[in-house]
Design an enzyme around this catalytic site. Structure first.
Site, PDB file in Angstrom:
ATOM      1  N   ASN A  11       0.814  -1.228   0.445  1.00  0.00           N
ATOM      2  CA  ASN A  11      -0.104  -0.056   0.122  1.00  0.00           C
ATOM      3  C   ASN A  11       1.119   1.564   0.307  1.00  0.00           C
ATOM      4  O   ASN A  11       1.354   1.431   0.894  1.00  0.00           O
ATOM      5  CB  ASN A  11      -1.022  -0.173   0.732  1.00  0.00           C
ATOM      6  CG  ASN A  11      -2.045   1.481   1.418  1.00  0.00           C
ATOM      7  OD1 ASN A  11      -1.983   2.263   0.615  1.00  0.00           O
ATOM      8  ND2 ASN A  11      -2.208   1.131   2.453  1.00  0.00           N
ATOM      9  N   TRP A  12       1.504   2.122  -1.001  1.00  0.00           N
ATOM     10  CA  TRP A  12       2.010   2.899  -0.815  1.00  0.00           C
ATOM     11  C   TRP A  12       1.447   4.483  -0.711  1.00  0.00           C
ATOM     12  O   TRP A  12       2.059   5.316  -0.365  1.00  0.00           O
ATOM     13  CB  TRP A  12       2.111   2.847  -3.046  1.00  0.00           C
ATOM     14  CG  TRP A  12       2.983   2.093  -3.260  1.00  0.00           C
ATOM     15  CD1 TRP A  12       3.250   1.029  -3.011  1.00  0.00           C
ATOM     16  CD2 TRP A  12       3.557   2.121  -4.755  1.00  0.00           C
ATOM     17  NE1 TRP A  12       4.125   0.156  -3.525  1.00  0.00           N
ATOM     18  CE2 TRP A  12       4.064   1.463  -4.882  1.00  0.00           C
ATOM     19  CE3 TRP A  12       3.301   3.469  -5.728  1.00  0.00           C
ATOM     20  CZ2 TRP A  12       4.611   0.796  -5.912  1.00  0.00           C
ATOM     21  CZ3 TRP A  12       3.952   2.605  -7.312  1.00  0.00           C
ATOM     22  CH2 TRP A  12       4.075   0.914  -7.266  1.00  0.00           C
ATOM     23  N   LYS A  13       0.400   4.151  -0.239  1.00  0.00           N
ATOM     24  CA  LYS A  13      -0.808   5.448   0.252  1.00  0.00           C
ATOM     25  C   LYS A  13      -0.631   6.515  -0.247  1.00  0.00           C
ATOM     26  O   LYS A  13      -0.338   6.923  -2.052  1.00  0.00           O
ATOM     27  CB  LYS A  13      -0.199   5.790   1.877  1.00  0.00           C
ATOM     28  CG  LYS A  13       0.157   4.683   2.639  1.00  0.00           C
ATOM     29  CD  LYS A  13       0.074   4.057   4.068  1.00  0.00           C
ATOM     30  CE  LYS A  13       0.084   3.062   5.133  1.00  0.00           C
ATOM     31  NZ  LYS A  13       0.197   3.684   6.397  1.00  0.00           N
ATOM     32  N   HIS A  97      -9.369   0.945   5.356  1.00  0.00           N
ATOM     33  CA  HIS A  97      -7.979   1.627   5.943  1.00  0.00           C
ATOM     34  C   HIS A  97      -8.269   1.879   6.931  1.00  0.00           C
ATOM     35  O   HIS A  97      -9.073   2.633   6.790  1.00  0.00           O
ATOM     36  CB  HIS A  97      -7.476   1.998   4.673  1.00  0.00           C
ATOM     37  CG  HIS A  97      -5.259   1.908   5.681  1.00  0.00           C
ATOM     38  ND1 HIS A  97      -5.246   3.161   6.445  1.00  0.00           N
ATOM     39  CD2 HIS A  97      -4.858   1.291   4.822  1.00  0.00           C
ATOM     40  CE1 HIS A  97      -4.541   3.266   5.922  1.00  0.00           C
ATOM     41  NE2 HIS A  97      -3.478   0.968   6.083  1.00  0.00           N
ATOM     42  N   GLU A  99      -6.621   4.444   8.419  1.00  0.00           N
ATOM     43  CA  GLU A  99      -6.746   5.605   7.918  1.00  0.00           C
ATOM     44  C   GLU A  99      -7.717   6.423   7.377  1.00  0.00           C
ATOM     45  O   GLU A  99      -7.862   8.241   7.249  1.00  0.00           O
ATOM     46  CB  GLU A  99      -5.115   6.175   6.434  1.00  0.00           C
ATOM     47  CG  GLU A  99      -4.123   5.866   7.658  1.00  0.00           C
ATOM     48  CD  GLU A  99      -2.856   6.138   6.756  1.00  0.00           C
ATOM     49  OE1 GLU A  99      -2.786   5.312   5.471  1.00  0.00           O
ATOM     50  OE2 GLU A  99      -2.008   4.981   7.819  1.00  0.00           O
ATOM     51  N   GLU A 169      -4.891  -4.780  10.815  1.00  0.00           N
ATOM     52  CA  GLU A 169      -3.642  -3.898  10.966  1.00  0.00           C
ATOM     53  C   GLU A 169      -4.360  -2.974  12.262  1.00  0.00           C
ATOM     54  O   GLU A 169      -5.304  -2.289  12.387  1.00  0.00           O
ATOM     55  CB  GLU A 169      -3.759  -2.373  10.094  1.00  0.00           C
ATOM     56  CG  GLU A 169      -4.270  -3.140   8.397  1.00  0.00           C
ATOM     57  CD  GLU A 169      -3.061  -2.099   7.624  1.00  0.00           C
ATOM     58  OE1 GLU A 169      -2.283  -2.747   6.457  1.00  0.00           O
ATOM     59  OE2 GLU A 169      -3.686  -0.902   7.368  1.00  0.00           O
ATOM     60  N   GLY A 175       2.588   2.550  10.998  1.00  0.00           N
ATOM     61  CA  GLY A 175       3.671   3.657  10.102  1.00  0.00           C
ATOM     62  C   GLY A 175       4.805   4.114  11.938  1.00  0.00           C
ATOM     63  O   GLY A 175       5.418   4.408  12.061  1.00  0.00           O
ATOM     64  N   SER A 215       4.274  -1.793  10.345  1.00  0.00           N
ATOM     65  CA  SER A 215       5.476  -2.216  11.067  1.00  0.00           C
ATOM     66  C   SER A 215       6.439  -2.690   9.910  1.00  0.00           C
ATOM     67  O   SER A 215       7.197  -3.527  10.545  1.00  0.00           O
ATOM     68  CB  SER A 215       5.324  -1.449  12.028  1.00  0.00           C
ATOM     69  OG  SER A 215       5.509  -0.118  12.138  1.00  0.00           O
ATOM     70  N   GLY A 237       5.425   1.283   4.486  1.00  0.00           N
ATOM     71  CA  GLY A 237       6.754   1.757   4.551  1.00  0.00           C
ATOM     72  C   GLY A 237       7.041   1.191   3.406  1.00  0.00           C
ATOM     73  O   GLY A 237       8.315   1.387   1.920  1.00  0.00           O
TER      74      GLY A 237
HETATM   75  P1  13P Z   1       3.639   0.614   8.050  1.00  0.00           P
HETATM   76  O1  13P Z   1       4.128  -1.126   6.668  1.00  0.00           O
HETATM   77  O2  13P Z   1       4.137   1.568   6.934  1.00  0.00           O
HETATM   78  O3  13P Z   1       3.335   0.354   8.853  1.00  0.00           O
HETATM   79  O4  13P Z   1       1.694   0.763   7.271  1.00  0.00           O
HETATM   80  C1  13P Z   1       0.931  -0.527   6.777  1.00  0.00           C
HETATM   81  C2  13P Z   1      -0.646  -0.409   7.029  1.00  0.00           C
HETATM   82  O5  13P Z   1      -1.108   0.811   6.604  1.00  0.00           O
HETATM   83  C3  13P Z   1      -0.473  -1.006   5.374  1.00  0.00           C
HETATM   84  O6  13P Z   1      -2.189  -0.422   4.685  1.00  0.00           O
END
Ligand code: 13P
Length: 257
Positions: A11-13, A97, A99, A169, A175, A215, A237
């Site tokens: 997931n590149w966000k 998600h 977020e 998650e 993150g 993470s 990430g």
């Molecule tokens: P990180 O791997 O950066 O913690 O993010 C996880 C995530 O939200 C994947 O959707």
């Protein structure tokens, strides 16, 4: 090891411009040749989907979107429809998600509509659940995750449910560099699978893939991925760099050994 086909999803966000995304996708298309024993998805931003689609067109990498609306077209300023994603060869969509839930106020009800629409239109929904740190500290983890799963799956038939990919998650692990321990993750994954037995049946619960996210790095991936109910990872990430290739190598090694 189960019969479930494992998944490595990035997931590149809100990272990488279309050009940067294209360059990186070109690198991945070359580096991930031959990893055919599990599904690999990458989810760039909407504006990079077309370029990334081109870059991975003759590779084994599949395209995912980070969100979508549940209508095909109309007066929904700023939204992206399933029909648009279809034309770009998108095959999976990340939905719910944390977020989106937290920053953009998405509710379980809205997410359920999106999950239904995604299934109806032939996408693989990668449906995210997870508790906050406060909820974990109050001992509410199972209750929170149960509510999210029940409401996200509301109205889905057994056949539909089997096509959903769940991503557990924990919000406190996203993150932050604080990864869930393999035991912590496995405990929640097993809880979700038992819940699916109650909601559907054993066969359905055994079919549904449950990914861990939060993470994940090449350093901690092995310990998580060997757990019985962890069927892969949704990576933030570490999916933006060369480390995504390392994750694929680790997964391949475990599966093919
Ligand atoms: P990180 O791997 O950066 O913690 O993010 C996880 C995530 O939200 C994947 O959707």
């Amino acid at each position: 090891m189960s019969d479930r086909r494992y998944i490595l999803a990035g997931n590149w966000k809100m990272n990488k411009t279309p050009y940067e995304a294209q360059q990186f996708a070109n690198m991945l298309a070359d580096s991930l040749v031959g990893f055919t024993f599990f599904d690999i998805y990458i989810a760039p931003t909407f504006v990079a989907l077309d370029r990334v689609r081109e870059a991975i067109s003759s590779s084994n990498i599949k395209l995912a979107a980070q969100n979508m609306y549940f209508e095909d077209s109309g007066a929904f300023t700023g939204e992206i429809s399933p029909k648009m994603l279809k034309e770009l060869n998108v095959s999976a969509v990340i939905l719910g998600h944390s977020e989106r839930r937290k920053i953009f106020g998405e509710t379980d009800e809205l997410i359920n509509k999106k999950v239904k629409k995604a299934l109806n239109d032939g996408f693989v929904p990668i449906f995210c659940v997870g508790e906050t740190l406060e909820e974990r500290q109050k001992g509410l983890t199972f209750a929170v995750v149960e509510k999210q799963v029940r409401e996200g799956f509301y109205g889905l038939s057994k056949e539909e449910a089997q096509k959903v990919v769940i991503a557990y998650e924990p919000v406190w692990a996203i993150g932050t560099g604080v990864v869930a321990t393999p035991q912590q993750a496995q405990e929640v994954h097993a809880f979700i699978r038992e819940l699916l037995v109650k909601m559907y049946d054993d066969q359905t619960a055994q079919t549904i893939r449950i990914l861990y996210g939060g993470s994940v790095t090449p350093e901690n991936f092995f310990g998580l991925f060997i757990k019985k109910d962890i069927d892969g990872a949704l990576v933030g990430g570490a999916s933006l760099k060369e480390s995504f290739v390392q994750l694929a190598k680790i997964m391949d090694k475990i599966i093919t050994k």
